[in-house]
Design an enzyme around this catalytic site. Structure first.
Site, short mmCIF file in Angstrom:
data_model
loop_
_atom_site.label_atom_id
_atom_site.label_comp_id
_atom_site.label_asym_id
_atom_site.label_seq_id
_atom_site.Cartn_x
_atom_site.Cartn_y
_atom_site.Cartn_z
CB CYS A 13 -0.90 -0.01 1.23
SG CYS A 13 -2.09 1.36 1.24
CG ASP A 69 -0.97 4.15 5.22
OD1 ASP A 69 -0.12 4.80 5.87
OD2 ASP A 69 -2.14 4.00 5.59
NE ARG A 75 -1.25 5.01 8.51
CZ ARG A 75 -2.51 4.69 8.77
NH1 ARG A 75 -3.02 4.95 9.97
NH2 ARG A 75 -3.26 4.12 7.86
CG HIS A 91 -1.54 -1.18 5.93
ND1 HIS A 91 -2.13 -0.18 6.66
CD2 HIS A 91 -1.60 -0.80 4.64
CE1 HIS A 91 -2.52 0.78 5.84
NE2 HIS A 91 -2.20 0.43 4.61
CB CYS A 131 -5.80 -0.51 4.37
SG CYS A 131 -5.53 -0.04 2.65
#
Length: 182
Positions: free
Chosen positions: A46, A48, A50, A104, A107
Site C-alpha cells: 500500500c 500508505d 505509515r 496492513h 488501510c
C-alpha cells in the site's frame, strides 16, 4: 496558478526534505556506484505513508524492489503493475525469487471499499473509485462491506491470486521457481 521547479524561498517541509536527502546521500554514497540492484523480493504494498517497506522490515536500500499503490492492488490490466512484475522477474539483473503482497491494518483504501459496498451500487465517480471498484464489488458480492478485518485479508488473497494468474509468472515458471506470498 503558477508553478516552479523549486519554490523560492523553499518551504520548511521542502527544506527539511532536501536536507534529509543530502544527509542520506552522504551516508549511502556507495549505493549507486554498484552496477545494478539485485533484490530477491518484489514487495507489492500500500502507498500508505505509515508502512514503508524498508523501514518496517529493517532492510537496507536495494534489498526490496517495490510497487506501492492505494490498497495494494494488482490489476491484470494495470500496465504499471505488470511492468514492475516483468522488470522484477524477467530482467536478468533482477530476477527476484519472492513476490510478497502486503496489506496492513487500518488501510484507508480497503476501508473506502467497505463503505462503498454498503452504499447503493453506482458507477465510480472518479479515478480512485475506479481503481478500487474490483475490491468494492468483491466486498459487496461477498457480504464483506461491514467487516474491515475480513476484507483486508480477502484483499491480500485476491491480489495474490491476480499475481499468480499473470502471464508474466506463467512464462517465468517455465524457466525457474518464483514464489508468491501474501
Amino acid at each position: 496558478m503558477t508553478s516552479t521547479f523549486l519554490p523560492s524561498p523553499p518551504s520548511k517541509i521542502l527544506s527539511d526534505l532536501l536536507n534529509r536527502n543530502e544527509k542520506w546521500t552522504e551516508a549511502n554514497s556507495g549505493l549507486f556506484l554498484q552496477e545494478t540492484q539485485s533484490p530477491k523480493v518484489l514487495w507489492i504494498g500500500c502507498a500508505d505513508s505509515r508502512v514503508p517497506e524498508s523501514v518496517i522490515t529493517n532492510f537496507e536500500p536495494g534489498m526490496i524492489f517495490t510497487h506501492r499503490n492505494i490498497a495494494n492492488q494488482f490489476h491484470a490490466d494495470d500496465d504499471n503493475a505488470i511492468s514492475v512484475l516483468i522488470y522484477a522477474v524477467e530482467n536478468p539483473k533482477m530476477r527476484v525469487d519472492h513476490i510478497i503482497v502486503v496489506g496492513h491494518t487500518r488501510c484507508g483504501g480497503v476501508e473506502a471499499c467497505c463503505k462503498a459496498a454498503q452504499a447503493d451500487d453506482s458507477p465510480p465517480a472518479n479515478a480512485l473509485q475506479r481503481w478500487l471498484a474490483p475490491l468494492t464489488e468483491f466486498a459487496r458480492n461477498n457480504g464483506l462491506g461491514g467487516d474491515l478485518s475480513a476484507l483486508l485479508e480477502a484483499n491480500v488473497r485476491m491480489q495474490v491470486d491476480n499475481v499468480l494468474k499473470s502471464e508474466v509468472l506463467e512464462r517465468e515458471w517455465g524457466i525457474r521457481d518464483v514464489h508468491v506470498h501474501g
